[in-house]
Design a protein around this motif. Structure first.
Motif, PDB file in Angstrom:
ATOM      1  N   GLU A 122      82.980 129.816  92.244  1.00  0.00           N
ATOM      2  CA  GLU A 122      83.406 131.123  91.730  1.00  0.00           C
ATOM      3  C   GLU A 122      82.773 131.464  90.381  1.00  0.00           C
ATOM      4  OE1 GLU A 122      87.652 130.840  89.814  1.00  0.00           O
ATOM      5  OE2 GLU A 122      87.478 129.280  91.349  1.00  0.00           O
ATOM      6  N   PHE A 123      82.083 130.495  89.768  1.00  0.00           N
ATOM      7  CA  PHE A 123      81.534 130.698  88.436  1.00  0.00           C
ATOM      8  C   PHE A 123      80.026 130.957  88.483  1.00  0.00           C
ATOM      9  CE2 PHE A 123      85.055 127.593  87.954  1.00  0.00           C
ATOM     10  CZ  PHE A 123      85.938 128.420  87.277  1.00  0.00           C
ATOM     11  N   PRO A 124      79.491 131.698  87.507  1.00  0.00           N
ATOM     12  CA  PRO A 124      78.036 131.902  87.429  1.00  0.00           C
ATOM     13  C   PRO A 124      77.385 130.658  86.829  1.00  0.00           C
ATOM     14  CG  PRO A 124      79.090 133.010  85.591  1.00  0.00           C
ATOM     15  CD  PRO A 124      80.203 132.443  86.437  1.00  0.00           C
ATOM     16  N   LEU A 125      77.326 129.602  87.617  1.00  0.00           N
ATOM     17  CA  LEU A 125      76.931 128.287  87.124  1.00  0.00           C
ATOM     18  C   LEU A 125      75.646 127.812  87.780  1.00  0.00           C
ATOM     19  CD1 LEU A 125      77.578 125.603  85.600  1.00  0.00           C
ATOM     20  CD2 LEU A 125      78.759 124.886  87.704  1.00  0.00           C
ATOM     21  N   TRP A 126      74.751 127.326  86.965  1.00  0.00           N
ATOM     22  CA  TRP A 126      73.570 126.610  87.436  1.00  0.00           C
ATOM     23  C   TRP A 126      73.713 125.189  86.913  1.00  0.00           C
ATOM     24  CZ3 TRP A 126      67.823 128.368  86.311  1.00  0.00           C
ATOM     25  CH2 TRP A 126      66.931 127.543  87.020  1.00  0.00           C
ATOM     26  N   GLY A 127      74.092 124.270  87.809  1.00  0.00           N
ATOM     27  CA  GLY A 127      74.338 122.893  87.425  1.00  0.00           C
ATOM     28  C   GLY A 127      73.243 121.974  87.934  1.00  0.00           C
ATOM     29  N   LEU A 128      72.678 121.179  87.029  1.00  0.00           N
ATOM     30  CA  LEU A 128      71.618 120.239  87.378  1.00  0.00           C
ATOM     31  C   LEU A 128      72.149 118.810  87.251  1.00  0.00           C
ATOM     32  CD1 LEU A 128      68.631 119.500  87.964  1.00  0.00           C
ATOM     33  CD2 LEU A 128      68.221 119.659  85.488  1.00  0.00           C
ATOM     34  N   CYS A 129      72.035 118.052  88.340  1.00  0.00           N
ATOM     35  CA  CYS A 129      72.504 116.669  88.379  1.00  0.00           C
ATOM     36  C   CYS A 129      71.307 115.749  88.614  1.00  0.00           C
ATOM     37  CB  CYS A 129      73.522 116.469  89.489  1.00  0.00           C
ATOM     38  SG  CYS A 129      74.924 117.617  89.465  1.00  0.00           S
ATOM     39  N   PRO A 130      70.702 115.213  87.560  1.00  0.00           N
ATOM     40  CA  PRO A 130      69.542 114.340  87.738  1.00  0.00           C
ATOM     41  C   PRO A 130      69.964 112.924  88.127  1.00  0.00           C
ATOM     42  CG  PRO A 130      70.018 114.564  85.414  1.00  0.00           C
ATOM     43  CD  PRO A 130      71.020 115.432  86.128  1.00  0.00           C
ATOM     44  N   TYR A 131      69.148 112.271  88.933  1.00  0.00           N
ATOM     45  CA  TYR A 131      69.386 110.884  89.329  1.00  0.00           C
ATOM     46  C   TYR A 131      68.121 110.068  89.095  1.00  0.00           C
ATOM     47  CZ  TYR A 131      73.907 111.996  91.334  1.00  0.00           C
ATOM     48  OH  TYR A 131      75.219 112.381  91.497  1.00  0.00           O
ATOM     49  N   ASP A 132      68.274 108.972  88.394  1.00  0.00           N
ATOM     50  CA  ASP A 132      67.170 108.077  88.074  1.00  0.00           C
ATOM     51  C   ASP A 132      66.941 107.159  89.271  1.00  0.00           C
ATOM     52  OD1 ASP A 132      65.450 106.112  87.089  1.00  0.00           O
ATOM     53  OD2 ASP A 132      66.368 106.114  85.101  1.00  0.00           O
ATOM     54  N   THR A 133      65.823 107.317  89.949  1.00  0.00           N
ATOM     55  CA  THR A 133      65.557 106.531  91.159  1.00  0.00           C
ATOM     56  C   THR A 133      65.323 105.059  90.856  1.00  0.00           C
ATOM     57  OG1 THR A 133      63.196 107.081  91.060  1.00  0.00           O
ATOM     58  CG2 THR A 133      64.615 108.527  92.373  1.00  0.00           C
TER      59      THR A 133
END
Length: 309
Positions: A122-133
């Protein structure tokens, strides 16, 4: 990009992490968008050293923000709601979600990544979830691909993810080390009252703090109630304990909840059973919900080495 975007990035080096994260953050700052960082200590230090306008970023301590999935959702929803109410038309976040590479069990965080697609939509959100391989197990990377609609690359691309698919994500059951011994309590189809009585007796000699002891009794009663009300018999209750920690499992023969948000946030359907699941997700030190050949199992752990006598 405006609206809700749940994006991941797979990074094989510190340089690759910075090549993805720094433009993401600086793009938000140039656009006047509230930008939040909730990373682990190493990535926080990398970003502080690389950002040209570090003071404009809001830093959230990663260990506090990601203490428990239900707590993270509640905290983020408060933050995002406040920013949107204040007029933000787009919000950016970058955060390190815990996993075994950080020494943290994955299954309830895997459920969190799946639930985020509804919890924040419902929010104007751009969420980035980085993962270290370099430190993230392959099975975790596979779950991450299933739960993020977009993938960011070091080349500056933000690509639709062909592996993305919504739906309930239950973790793979991982027995606790205490379960290698015989349980102190083992009951089949018990009443919640019988479970509360058995748990009180079983933990009487432990060093659990008073609040933790209360949490164990509540969690055990709530999970058994859910199994009897919504599961498929037989419902099996077991408890293990050492001096300062208690593990409880409840297994039934059903499929488990159909709602990815079950236990992770209160919803319109959580006035009874679901509300109880949400409470124990915010009080217990660990909660997993998983299925295998033995059925659907809810597992909780309460306590640790710092418990008072």
């Amino acid at each position: 990009m405006t609206g809700f975007f749940h994006e991941t990035a797979f990074c094989g080096s510190d340089d690759e992490f910075l090549a993805i994260a720094v433009p993401f953050v600086e793009g938000g700052l140039r656009a006047g968008q509230p930008t939040l960082i909730a990373c682990a200590e190493k990535n926080t230090a990398l970003l502080r050293g690389a950002l040209s306008d570090d003071d404009a970023v809001t830093y959230l301590p990663g260990a506090d923000q990601y203490a428990r999935p239900a707590d993270a959702i509640a905290s983020y929803r408060d933050i995002f709601g406040g920013l949107a109410k204040a007029g933000a038309t787009q919000i950016r976040t970058i955060g390190d979600v815990p996993h075994p590479g950080y020494g943290v069990p994955w299954d309830w965080w895997g459920r969190y990544e799946n639930a985020a697609n509804q919890a924040y939509a419902e929010f104007p959100l751009w969420g980035l979830c980085p993962y270290d391989t370099r430190i993230t197990p392959p099975e975790v990377l596979a779950d991450v691909a299933r739960t993020h609609e977009y993938i960011a690359t070091a080349a500056g691309e933000h690509l639709p993810n062909p592996d993305f698919g919504n739906g309930l994500l239950l973790g793979r059951p991982v027995p606790d080390v205490l379960e290698q011994g015989a349980p102190r309590v083992s009951l089949v189809n018990p009443t919640p009252a019988a479970v509360r009585e058995a748990v009180h007796a079983a933990i009487a000699g432990t060093r659990l703090a008073e609040d933790s002891a209360h949490d164990v009794v509540y969690a055990a009663s709530e999970i058994v109630t859910n199994g009897l009300s919504h599961g498929v018999a037989p419902v099996r209750f077991r408890l293990w304990a050492d001096d300062s920690r208690v593990v409880v499992t409840v297994t039934d023969q059903g499929r488990g909840p159909a709602d990815p948000l079950a236990g992770l946030m209160p919803t319109a359907a959580t006035r009874s059973a679901g509300l109880g699941l949400w409470i124990l997700h915010r009080t217990c030190d660990y909660v997993s919900m998983a299925r295998d050949e033995d059925g659907f199992t809810v597992r909780v752990s309460v306590g640790g080495s710092d418990q008072a006598a």
